[in-house]
Design a protein around this motif. Structure first.
Motif, mmCIF file in Angstrom:
data_model
loop_
_atom_site.group_PDB
_atom_site.id
_atom_site.type_symbol
_atom_site.label_atom_id
_atom_site.label_comp_id
_atom_site.label_asym_id
_atom_site.label_seq_id
_atom_site.Cartn_x
_atom_site.Cartn_y
_atom_site.Cartn_z
ATOM 1 N N UNK A 40 0.827 -1.212 0.000
ATOM 2 C CA UNK A 40 0.000 0.000 0.000
ATOM 3 C C UNK A 40 0.858 1.258 0.000
ATOM 4 N N UNK A 41 1.912 1.277 0.799
ATOM 5 C CA UNK A 41 2.793 2.442 0.844
ATOM 6 C C UNK A 41 3.388 2.732 -0.525
ATOM 7 N N UNK A 42 3.774 1.681 -1.227
ATOM 8 C CA UNK A 42 4.355 1.872 -2.564
ATOM 9 C C UNK A 42 3.327 2.443 -3.551
ATOM 10 N N UNK A 43 2.048 2.223 -3.254
ATOM 11 C CA UNK A 43 0.960 2.783 -4.069
ATOM 12 C C UNK A 43 0.500 4.139 -3.527
ATOM 13 N N UNK A 44 1.105 4.595 -2.425
ATOM 14 C CA UNK A 44 0.706 5.872 -1.834
ATOM 15 C C UNK A 44 -0.513 5.781 -0.941
ATOM 16 N N UNK A 46 -2.360 5.043 2.592
ATOM 17 C CA UNK A 46 -2.161 5.081 4.049
ATOM 18 C C UNK A 46 -0.792 5.606 4.476
ATOM 19 N N UNK A 47 -0.152 6.332 3.621
ATOM 20 C CA UNK A 47 1.073 7.034 4.021
ATOM 21 C C UNK A 47 0.656 8.287 4.788
ATOM 22 N N UNK A 48 1.606 8.928 5.418
ATOM 23 C CA UNK A 48 1.305 10.175 6.126
ATOM 24 C C UNK A 48 0.659 11.178 5.181
ATOM 25 N N UNK A 49 1.243 11.318 4.017
ATOM 26 C CA UNK A 49 0.715 12.264 3.021
ATOM 27 C C UNK A 49 -0.730 11.919 2.646
ATOM 28 N N UNK A 50 -1.003 10.643 2.427
ATOM 29 C CA UNK A 50 -2.345 10.192 2.062
ATOM 30 C C UNK A 50 -3.335 10.465 3.194
ATOM 31 N N UNK A 51 -2.932 10.154 4.426
ATOM 32 C CA UNK A 51 -3.831 10.383 5.568
ATOM 33 C C UNK A 51 -4.097 11.869 5.783
ATOM 34 N N UNK A 52 -3.099 12.708 5.563
ATOM 35 C CA UNK A 52 -3.312 14.153 5.678
ATOM 36 C C UNK A 52 -4.343 14.632 4.657
ATOM 37 N N UNK A 53 -4.245 14.128 3.439
ATOM 38 C CA UNK A 53 -5.239 14.491 2.400
ATOM 39 C C UNK A 53 -6.633 14.035 2.810
ATOM 40 N N UNK A 64 -9.160 8.808 11.467
ATOM 41 C CA UNK A 64 -8.064 9.401 10.688
ATOM 42 C C UNK A 64 -7.170 10.255 11.582
ATOM 43 N N UNK A 65 -7.781 10.999 12.488
ATOM 44 C CA UNK A 65 -6.989 11.825 13.418
ATOM 45 C C UNK A 65 -6.087 10.928 14.265
ATOM 46 N N UNK A 66 -6.626 9.806 14.709
ATOM 47 C CA UNK A 66 -5.835 8.888 15.528
ATOM 48 C C UNK A 66 -4.678 8.296 14.711
ATOM 49 N N UNK A 68 -3.197 9.637 12.194
ATOM 50 C CA UNK A 68 -2.202 10.702 12.000
ATOM 51 C C UNK A 68 -1.377 10.910 13.267
ATOM 52 N N UNK A 69 -2.036 10.884 14.416
ATOM 53 C CA UNK A 69 -1.304 11.033 15.678
ATOM 54 C C UNK A 69 -0.257 9.935 15.815
ATOM 55 N N UNK A 70 -0.635 8.706 15.508
ATOM 56 C CA UNK A 70 0.316 7.592 15.593
ATOM 57 C C UNK A 70 1.465 7.747 14.602
ATOM 58 N N UNK A 71 1.149 8.228 13.410
ATOM 59 C CA UNK A 71 2.204 8.449 12.410
ATOM 60 C C UNK A 71 3.220 9.462 12.938
ATOM 61 N N UNK A 72 2.726 10.558 13.486
ATOM 62 C CA UNK A 72 3.633 11.585 13.997
ATOM 63 C C UNK A 72 4.404 11.092 15.226
ATOM 64 N N UNK A 73 3.723 10.334 16.066
ATOM 65 C CA UNK A 73 4.419 9.798 17.244
ATOM 66 C C UNK A 73 5.565 8.878 16.824
ATOM 67 N N UNK A 74 5.344 8.066 15.804
ATOM 68 C CA UNK A 74 6.395 7.153 15.345
ATOM 69 C C UNK A 74 7.581 7.896 14.745
ATOM 70 N N UNK A 75 7.372 9.170 14.424
ATOM 71 C CA UNK A 75 8.438 10.015 13.866
ATOM 72 C C UNK A 75 9.048 10.937 14.930
#
Length: 189
Positions: A40-44, A46-53, A64-66, A68-75
């Motif tokens: 999925x990531x290679x197709x774009x 559920x990436x951070x960018x995709x979830x932000x859109x 979606x907010x949750x 995104x929070x997890x994505x940012x926490x992992x970074x």
């Protein structure tokens, strides 16, 4: 670890040949799920960018907010993670969708990660006040004395650890609590 802001292990960072991050997998996932996520990531998807859109189009979607929070926490972007966890709580204050309790617990955990132990204690206490029957309530009860110990208040930590063992003698985490108590007493395990 510092260059890619790895928050914990295991973490797999998927990158373009240029070194630009596509996204990451934080924590263990089974092999079939791992392959699906990478695909999925290679197709774009559920990436951070995709979830932000997606969130921009659906700003009232607490799931979606949750995510995104997890994505940012992992970074290790704890400020962004905090803003999205707070959004989850704002969107579902009564935990009807089941994410607000997780978000409040994660907010407390963020304070612990940032080593702001007094704020972590307050956040875990608030979590327990709001969601005392949550599956994570015992974890919060364990983290509160841990935070007191980390901030130097070993007396309060020992008192709360002992209270935990008295109230939850059969907890699977009793051994961990006893080990923390031994650490505070300077005893060998």
């Amino acid at each position: 670890m510092n260059r890619y802001k790895i928050a914990g292990y295991p973490t797999v960072v998927l990158m373009k040949s240029s070194g630009e991050e596509i996204d990451r997998i934080y924590g263990y996932v089974p092999a079939d799920t791992f392959v699906s996520i990478i695909s999925n990531y290679l197709k774009g998807i559920n990436t951070l960018e995709d979830l932000l859109r997606k969130f921009e189009a659906n700003p009232k979607d607490e799931n979606l907010a949750f995510q995104l929070a997890e994505k940012y926490e992992s970074r290790k972007d704890y400020d962004q993670a905090q803003s999205y966890y707070l959004k989850v709580v704002e969107l579902d204050p009564d935990n009807q969708q089941g994410k607000s309790a997780d978000a409040l617990f994660s907010l407390a955990s963020l304070e612990l990660r940032k080593k702001d132990y007094p704020k972590a204690v307050d956040a875990f206490k608030y979590f327990l006040q709001k969601f005392p029957t949550s599956e994570m309530a015992l974890d919060a009860e364990e983290y509160i004395p841990y935070c007191y110990a980390k901030s130097g208040d070993t007396t309060k930590a020992m008192e709360l650890y002992q209270a935990f063992l008295t109230q939850h003698p059969d907890s699977p985490d009793s051994g961990w609590v006893r080990d923390r108590m031994k650490d505070l007493k300077g005893e060998k395990k």
